[in-house]
Design an enzyme around this catalytic site. Structure first.
Site, PDB file in Angstrom:
ATOM      1  N   LYS A   1     -34.077  -9.550  40.538  1.00 15.14           N
ATOM      2  CA  LYS A   1     -34.320 -10.863  39.915  1.00 15.14           C
ATOM      3  C   LYS A   1     -33.216 -11.839  40.337  1.00 15.14           C
ATOM      4  O   LYS A   1     -33.486 -12.989  40.677  1.00 15.14           O
ATOM      5  CB  LYS A   1     -34.268 -10.754  38.382  1.00 15.14           C
TER       6      LYS A   1
ATOM      7  N   GLU B 200     -39.382   2.533  34.910  1.00 13.85           N
ATOM      8  CA  GLU B 200     -38.177   1.722  34.650  1.00 13.85           C
ATOM      9  C   GLU B 200     -37.194   2.436  33.739  1.00 13.85           C
ATOM     10  O   GLU B 200     -35.995   2.205  33.816  1.00 13.85           O
ATOM     11  CB  GLU B 200     -38.569   0.377  34.013  1.00 13.85           C
TER      12      GLU B 200
ATOM     13  N   HIS C  78     -62.754  11.646  44.169  1.00 15.58           N
ATOM     14  CA  HIS C  78     -63.327  11.479  45.507  1.00 15.58           C
ATOM     15  C   HIS C  78     -62.390  10.716  46.433  1.00 15.58           C
ATOM     16  O   HIS C  78     -62.813  10.258  47.493  1.00 15.58           O
ATOM     17  CB  HIS C  78     -64.690  10.788  45.407  1.00 15.58           C
TER      18      HIS C  78
END
Ligand code: PA5
Length: 417
Positions: free
Chosen positions: A407, A265, A294
């Protein structure tokens, strides 16, 4: 040194003069950031104000509480989550941090909740974020039905802006206990404000040590933060678009999630400070050692040359011996007398060397032990590093216009004008 930065073989990869020049710029930026009173996170290690305030609030809450429910998202959740998960054994209360609006999770939290013994801490700096607000509406209703409004109000703590937002209005009008997020500290830099300090301290974490660790790191100077910032900047500019944060510790793993948000951010920006379109910011990727050796290392070793690596390991860990069992199987005897710590370190070193053998850029942070004080150090080190890197990019590391836009759109879709 409590947190050591090892540059490993970077002298073979990085141009010395270029690095030195950027290092000097970075040092100057560190000084500028630490002196700028509009940037609040650098002042937080110097004060116990928030620790004291958290105690004052805790003393006013009902006595029989065994659970704290935090409602918050992003910077209002990740700091407390990181410290909670690193120090699970220190908790004296259950600390639930609800940072999603997945109804299945909300249902499962709600169905095992005893409102009588629970305090809700709703955290939103803006006081308008839809996730904590919607959760708050839900849990307020749940508590009110069971306890009535007066008892519910005694079990709420609001953490928000001093003046703005509906949560401040609610706190004032209904007489709810509240704390302030300093105006000059952004969400992702706010773990040492009431955002992180209250929930952690209320649940038994020694937040004085956390703040003290940050202070000790600050006092040690900006060298590590500057070096890290210069490398983040340099490698991105050399086409290394991906920063892999390889964390060799289960307990420190959530630090990676906190750092990932801070990194993404703060540094992922479209425009620089002069209004030029720059589209900067490497993509952070989190890997857990040894587990992800792995699953991811094949790609890192043989895939595109677009990555740089930061390894994190804990030097002194609680240890367990691998016993001399199954002794009839000679092919297993190389493990006899070794410890799991030694095994983990050998695997970490093996992975680093395998990557270095191919010239992959890599640095190592070695933390002498996973203590609350060292967590405070990591918080300050990486907050400062991220801010310095933003200055090297000439972008504003403290805003998040991309998040804000999402938002606003989501609220509009829900009918908000
Ligand atoms: O770092 C940030 O600024 C964001 O991640 C915010 O913390 C997040 O969006 C939540 O915002 P608020 O605390 O205003 O609810």
């Amino acid at each position: 040194m409590a947190v050591n930065l090892d540059l490993r073989k970077l002298q073979d990869i990085v141009n010395e003069n270029e690095f030195k020049k950027l290092y000097q710029n970075g040092l100057a930026y560190a000084e500028e950031i630490e002196k700028d009173s509009s940037i609040g996170f650098t002042e937080l290690p110097e004060t116990l104000e928030h620790v004291n305030k958290a105690k004052e609030i805790a003393d006013k809450l009902p006595e029989n509480v065994d659970t704290l429910l935090v409602l918050g998202i992003g910077g209002s959740a990740l700091g407390a989550k990181m410290v909670r998960d690193a120090f699970q054994n220190n908790l004296t209360k259950k600390l639930i941090i609800l940072d999603n609006v997945d109804p299945e999770t909300i249902y499962s939290v709600a169905s095992s909740m005893n409102p009588e013994k629970t305090v809700i801490n709703v955290i939103s700096k803006s006081g308008t974020t839809v996730e904590p607000i919607s959760q708050f509406k839900f849990f307020f209703n749940l508590f009110e039905k069971e306890l009535g409004e007066a008892e519910t109000l005694k079990r709420i703590v609001i953490t928000t802006d001093r003046e703005k937002g509906v949560l401040r209005k609610l706190a004032d009008e209904k007489g709810i206990l509240s704390m302030e997020v300093p105006a000059n500290v952004g969400g992702r830099f706010s773990v040492l404000t009431p955002v992180g300090i209250f929930p952690l301290q209320y649940c038994g974490i020694d937040t004085k040590s956390l703040v003290n660790g940050a202070l000790n790191e600050k006092k040690e100077g900006a060298d590590k933060s500057v070096k890290g910032a210069v490398l983040d900047y340099l490698f991105f500019n050399k086409g290394k678009n991906i920063k892999v944060m390889f964390i060799y510790s289960d307990n420190l793993y959530r630090f990676g999630e906190w750092y990932l948000q801070l990194f993404a951010e703060s540094l992922g920006k479209r425009f620089d400070r002069d209004g030029n379109e720059v589209k900067v910011g490497a993509t952070g990727v989190l890997a857990k050692g040894v587990t992800d050796q792995h699953s991811q290392v094949q790609l890192y070793k043989e895939g595109p040359e677009d990555k740089f690596f930061a390894f994190f390991k804990i030097k002194n860990k609680k240890d367990i011996l691998i016993p001399d069992s199954l002794s009839e199987y000679k092919e297993l005897s190389y493990l006899n007398g070794k410890t799991f710590s030694k095994l983990m370190d050998a695997e970490c070193e093996g992975t680093m060397q395998a990557l270095e053998n191919d010239g992959k850029p890599l640095i190592l942070y070695e933390i002498d032990e996973l203590s609350i004080e060292n967590m405070g150090r990591l918080i300050y080190l990486f907050e400062l590093q991220t801010a310095i890197c933003g200055y090297l990019y000439n972008i504003n590391p403290f805003d998040q216009p991309g998040v804000e836009e999402g938002k606003i759109i989501a609220k509009r879709l829900l009918g908000y004008n």
